[in-house]
Design a protein around this motif. Structure first.
Motif, PDB file in Angstrom:
ATOM      1  N   LEU A  81      37.906  29.618  47.438  1.00 23.27           N
ATOM      2  CA  LEU A  81      36.461  29.232  46.096  1.00 23.27           C
ATOM      3  C   LEU A  81      36.814  29.271  44.502  1.00 23.27           C
ATOM      4  CD1 LEU A  81      33.693  31.035  46.984  1.00 23.27           C
ATOM      5  CD2 LEU A  81      33.812  28.726  47.123  1.00 23.27           C
ATOM      6  N   VAL A  82      37.948  29.805  43.914  1.00 28.28           N
ATOM      7  CA  VAL A  82      38.422  30.325  42.693  1.00 28.28           C
ATOM      8  C   VAL A  82      39.298  29.154  43.077  1.00 28.28           C
ATOM      9  CG1 VAL A  82      39.655  31.537  41.272  1.00 28.28           C
ATOM     10  CG2 VAL A  82      38.927  32.983  43.202  1.00 28.28           C
ATOM     11  N   LYS A  83      40.437  28.869  43.828  1.00 28.46           N
ATOM     12  CA  LYS A  83      40.675  27.555  43.189  1.00 28.46           C
ATOM     13  C   LYS A  83      39.611  26.122  42.732  1.00 28.46           C
ATOM     14  CE  LYS A  83      45.461  27.894  46.115  1.00 28.46           C
ATOM     15  NZ  LYS A  83      45.429  27.549  47.785  1.00 28.46           N
ATOM     16  N   GLU A  84      38.672  26.192  43.451  1.00 31.50           N
ATOM     17  CA  GLU A  84      37.822  25.286  43.291  1.00 31.50           C
ATOM     18  C   GLU A  84      36.504  25.240  41.893  1.00 31.50           C
ATOM     19  OE1 GLU A  84      34.322  22.641  45.142  1.00 31.50           O
ATOM     20  OE2 GLU A  84      35.598  23.990  45.965  1.00 31.50           O
ATOM     21  N   TYR A  85      36.398  26.844  41.676  1.00 31.41           N
ATOM     22  CA  TYR A  85      35.718  27.202  40.057  1.00 31.41           C
ATOM     23  C   TYR A  85      36.058  27.970  39.005  1.00 31.41           C
ATOM     24  CZ  TYR A  85      32.176  25.781  44.386  1.00 31.41           C
ATOM     25  OH  TYR A  85      31.766  24.542  45.288  1.00 31.41           O
ATOM     26  N   GLY A  86      36.798  28.669  39.748  1.00 30.52           N
ATOM     27  CA  GLY A  86      37.708  29.278  38.524  1.00 30.52           C
ATOM     28  C   GLY A  86      37.210  30.795  38.593  1.00 30.52           C
ATOM     29  N   LYS A  87      37.962  31.764  37.508  1.00 34.68           N
ATOM     30  CA  LYS A  87      37.564  33.509  37.708  1.00 34.68           C
ATOM     31  C   LYS A  87      36.227  33.141  37.165  1.00 34.68           C
ATOM     32  CE  LYS A  87      41.882  34.712  39.463  1.00 34.68           C
ATOM     33  NZ  LYS A  87      43.521  35.518  38.958  1.00 34.68           N
ATOM     34  N   ASP A  88      36.160  31.917  36.356  1.00 32.55           N
ATOM     35  CA  ASP A  88      35.373  32.651  34.595  1.00 32.55           C
ATOM     36  C   ASP A  88      33.716  32.568  35.167  1.00 32.55           C
ATOM     37  OD1 ASP A  88      37.328  32.557  33.190  1.00 32.55           O
ATOM     38  OD2 ASP A  88      36.739  30.439  32.447  1.00 32.55           O
ATOM     39  N   GLU A  89      33.549  31.949  36.501  1.00 36.74           N
ATOM     40  CA  GLU A  89      32.071  32.675  36.803  1.00 36.74           C
ATOM     41  C   GLU A  89      31.447  34.023  37.467  1.00 36.74           C
ATOM     42  OE1 GLU A  89      29.986  30.414  37.033  1.00 36.74           O
ATOM     43  OE2 GLU A  89      30.870  28.289  36.847  1.00 36.74           O
ATOM     44  N   PRO A  90      30.540  34.454  36.619  1.00 38.81           N
ATOM     45  CA  PRO A  90      30.599  35.788  37.073  1.00 38.81           C
ATOM     46  C   PRO A  90      29.820  36.401  38.410  1.00 38.81           C
ATOM     47  CG  PRO A  90      29.264  35.030  34.838  1.00 38.81           C
ATOM     48  CD  PRO A  90      29.584  34.326  35.729  1.00 38.81           C
ATOM     49  N   TRP A  91      29.215  35.833  38.752  1.00 32.05           N
ATOM     50  CA  TRP A  91      29.085  35.703  40.672  1.00 32.05           C
ATOM     51  C   TRP A  91      30.307  36.027  40.904  1.00 32.05           C
ATOM     52  CZ3 TRP A  91      30.668  32.284  44.381  1.00 32.05           C
ATOM     53  CH2 TRP A  91      30.973  30.494  43.793  1.00 32.05           C
ATOM     54  N   LEU A  92      31.474  34.558  40.824  1.00 29.66           N
ATOM     55  CA  LEU A  92      32.719  34.819  41.671  1.00 29.66           C
ATOM     56  C   LEU A  92      33.532  35.677  41.066  1.00 29.66           C
ATOM     57  CD1 LEU A  92      34.260  33.986  44.204  1.00 29.66           C
ATOM     58  CD2 LEU A  92      35.508  31.756  42.454  1.00 29.66           C
ATOM     59  N   ASN A  93      33.476  36.506  39.804  1.00 25.87           N
ATOM     60  CA  ASN A  93      34.416  36.554  39.033  1.00 25.87           C
ATOM     61  C   ASN A  93      34.304  39.142  40.262  1.00 25.87           C
ATOM     62  OD1 ASN A  93      35.742  38.684  38.107  1.00 25.87           O
ATOM     63  ND2 ASN A  93      35.574  37.499  35.975  1.00 25.87           N
ATOM     64  N   LEU A  94      32.544  38.697  39.815  1.00 27.02           N
ATOM     65  CA  LEU A  94      32.155  39.921  40.618  1.00 27.02           C
ATOM     66  C   LEU A  94      32.787  39.612  42.609  1.00 27.02           C
ATOM     67  CD1 LEU A  94      30.721  42.594  40.250  1.00 27.02           C
ATOM     68  CD2 LEU A  94      28.736  41.381  40.695  1.00 27.02           C
ATOM     69  N   ALA A  95      32.341  38.829  43.427  1.00 28.93           N
ATOM     70  CA  ALA A  95      32.484  38.635  44.384  1.00 28.93           C
ATOM     71  C   ALA A  95      34.361  39.257  44.901  1.00 28.93           C
ATOM     72  CB  ALA A  95      32.891  37.383  45.323  1.00 28.93           C
ATOM     73  N   LEU A  96      35.138  38.240  43.348  1.00 25.51           N
ATOM     74  CA  LEU A  96      36.608  38.774  44.238  1.00 25.51           C
ATOM     75  C   LEU A  96      36.593  40.780  43.232  1.00 25.51           C
ATOM     76  CD1 LEU A  96      38.157  36.165  41.630  1.00 25.51           C
ATOM     77  CD2 LEU A  96      39.040  36.131  44.275  1.00 25.51           C
ATOM     78  N   SER A  97      36.061  41.107  42.708  1.00 25.63           N
ATOM     79  CA  SER A  97      36.343  42.128  42.114  1.00 25.63           C
ATOM     80  C   SER A  97      35.471  42.977  43.888  1.00 25.63           C
ATOM     81  CB  SER A  97      35.623  43.272  41.259  1.00 25.63           C
ATOM     82  OG  SER A  97      36.463  42.433  40.263  1.00 25.63           O
ATOM     83  N   ILE A  98      34.523  42.753  44.309  1.00 25.20           N
ATOM     84  CA  ILE A  98      34.847  43.434  45.516  1.00 25.20           C
ATOM     85  C   ILE A  98      35.125  43.256  46.440  1.00 25.20           C
ATOM     86  CG2 ILE A  98      31.900  43.291  46.954  1.00 25.20           C
ATOM     87  CD1 ILE A  98      31.642  45.263  44.741  1.00 25.20           C
ATOM     88  N   GLY A  99      35.413  41.957  46.229  1.00 25.45           N
ATOM     89  CA  GLY A  99      36.301  41.524  47.951  1.00 25.45           C
ATOM     90  C   GLY A  99      37.690  42.211  47.662  1.00 25.45           C
ATOM     91  N   VAL A 100      38.519  42.422  46.610  1.00 27.50           N
ATOM     92  CA  VAL A 100      39.471  43.813  46.926  1.00 27.50           C
ATOM     93  C   VAL A 100      39.084  45.460  47.530  1.00 27.50           C
ATOM     94  CG1 VAL A 100      40.899  45.177  45.178  1.00 27.50           C
ATOM     95  CG2 VAL A 100      39.837  43.018  44.405  1.00 27.50           C
ATOM     96  N   VAL A 101      38.152  45.688  46.567  1.00 31.50           N
ATOM     97  CA  VAL A 101      37.308  46.921  48.161  1.00 31.50           C
ATOM     98  C   VAL A 101      37.271  47.006  48.791  1.00 31.50           C
ATOM     99  CG1 VAL A 101      36.034  48.824  47.810  1.00 31.50           C
ATOM    100  CG2 VAL A 101      36.561  47.875  45.370  1.00 31.50           C
ATOM    101  N   GLY A 102      36.345  45.855  49.673  1.00 23.03           N
ATOM    102  CA  GLY A 102      36.750  45.290  50.659  1.00 23.03           C
ATOM    103  C   GLY A 102      37.399  45.518  51.929  1.00 23.03           C
ATOM    104  N   GLU A 103      38.310  44.684  50.931  1.00 23.08           N
ATOM    105  CA  GLU A 103      39.071  44.245  52.235  1.00 23.08           C
ATOM    106  C   GLU A 103      40.667  45.855  52.106  1.00 23.08           C
ATOM    107  OE1 GLU A 103      43.466  41.329  52.324  1.00 23.08           O
ATOM    108  OE2 GLU A 103      41.074  40.578  51.551  1.00 23.08           O
TER     109      GLU A 103
END
Length: 390
Positions: A125-147
């Motif tokens: 998703l990052v490759k497609e939408y970039g890291k500037d989207e608030p929802w995706l930026n937060l998803a990545l941050s949560i994803g790190v903790v979640g993983e």
């Protein structure tokens, strides 16, 4: 002769999967699992001992790469005023999973599997939408903790499967806690050591190196930590993950090394794990009950994340971005396969449930990638979409 067909089949799938993935615009993991299913159906892939060993190595290498993917700096994106929301999100996530397990009388595998995270699909998703989207930026941050939480859950779950709820299991958990504490101490020790003596990094991995010392060090660390966990009777997944995390923390600028390791993993060893996993699913045994179970798993994964996301992040993201956030975190494809593989191998879930989990991982990844793209466009964000380079 059978082994020759086996080698040719697996090699062909590894070679052709990226082309087919690009052609039909489907995640490559889904393609690998699907072709593994087909090859298994036609008898081209079978339970060869050497293949099983390489497949297991591929899984451990996947966990190693998961450690390399972790960017702890992303956790800093979670502002202090969102810390409570993050804790609330995970509390609701696991609580809802527990409620679902009790309500539908599900095994403990579901309690571990439904809230599990994986960064693999998020990176697409990052490759497609970039890291500037608030929802995706937060998803990545949560994803790190979640993983990280998922790796620990996977390790504890594996320990329970091996020992059951007895003194040995309690001992293994205490040992795991002690090992994690020791790992934290060691990481901090190396942080101080490399701060005082930065030249040590160059000694370990020289900038100008014709002997591939960086690769040798990475693989040596990988196998040593796996051996250490095996000796301590802790799931070796933690050792593989820690090796990747160590490299990511202390050798962040070694992008060339990460690319080498990633290319070897995703180009060869990891695909073998997914291809073999697919081959264990018997297509001729898939029926309406298995498909319904797969749809139930998908619905449960998405539902608990939607509810948890609205409870924790609606105020921050609002309606549209909260929905996108929930869907983006609902694709634990790789770890869902890993959990079901462990559960089936130890007899905690039956063969039909195992098939359902594998199908759910495939359908979930495909479906949500399509849904996210459609919603992104429908919500009026289509101008920000970045094309995926083939």
């Amino acid at each position: 002769m059978e082994k020759i067909y086996l080698i040719i089949t697996i090699s062909s799938i590894i070679m052709l999967s990226p082309m087919i993935s690009q052609l039909i615009k489907a995640p490559i993991v889904v393609v690998e699992i699907f072709f593994g299913m087909l090859a298994g159906f036609f008898g081209l892939i079978y339970g060869d001992n050497m293949l099983q060993i390489v497949s297991k190595f591929g899984f451990l290498y996947l966990m190693f790469l998961a450690g390399l993917e972790i960017n702890l700096k992303l956790v800093g994106v979670i502002r202090k005023d969102l810390s409570f929301n993050v804790a609330l999100y995970f509390t609701f996530l696991y609580s809802l999973a527990a409620i679902a397990c009790v309500t539908f009388n599900l095994s403990v595998v579901y309690l571990v599997a439904l809230p599990i995270f994986s960064l693999g699909m998020l990176m697409m998703l990052v490759k497609e939408y970039g890291k500037d989207e608030p929802w995706l930026n937060l998803a990545l941050s949560i994803g790190v903790v979640g993983e990280v939480i998922s790796i620990l859950a996977l390790t504890i779950f594996s320990g329970w499967l091996e020992f059951g709820f007895n003194l040995s299991f309690v001992t293994s958990i205490l040992t795991l806690a002690a090992v994690i504490f020791t790992i934290i101490l060691i990481l901090n020790f190396f942080k101080i050591l490399f701060w005082w003596y930065p030249e040590l990094k160059t000694k370990i991995m020289p900038d100008a190196d014709k002997q591939d010392r960086d690769v040798r060090f990475a693989f040596a660390l990988f196998f040593i930590l796996i051996a250490l966990m095996f000796y301590l009777k802790i799931d070796v997944v933690l050792g593989a993950f820690t090796a990747g995390l160590f490299l990511k923390i202390f050798f962040t600028k070694k992008e060339e090394l990460f690319e080498k390791l990633s290319s070897v993993g995703f180009g060869f060893f990891v695909p073998i794990f997914f291809i073999y996993t697919g081959s264990t699913v018997k297509i001729d045994m898939i029926n309406s009950d298995i498909l319904n179970s797969a749809l139930f798993i998908i619905a449960a994964i998405i539902s608990i994340r939607l509810i948890s996301s609205f409870v924790a992040f609606y105020k921050y993201l609002k309606l549209k971005q909260t929905i996108l956030f929930a869907f983006s975190d609902s694709m634990p494809l790789t770890f869902l396969v890993a959990i079901s593989t462990l559960g089936f191998a130890h007899g905690v879930i039956n063969q039909n449930e195992y098939f359902a989990f594998i199908l759910a991982s495939m359908i979930d990844g495909l479906l949500l990638m399509i849904v996210i793209r459609s919603l992104y466009s429908w919500f009026g964000f289509e101008k920000n979409i970045k094309p995926i380079n083939g």
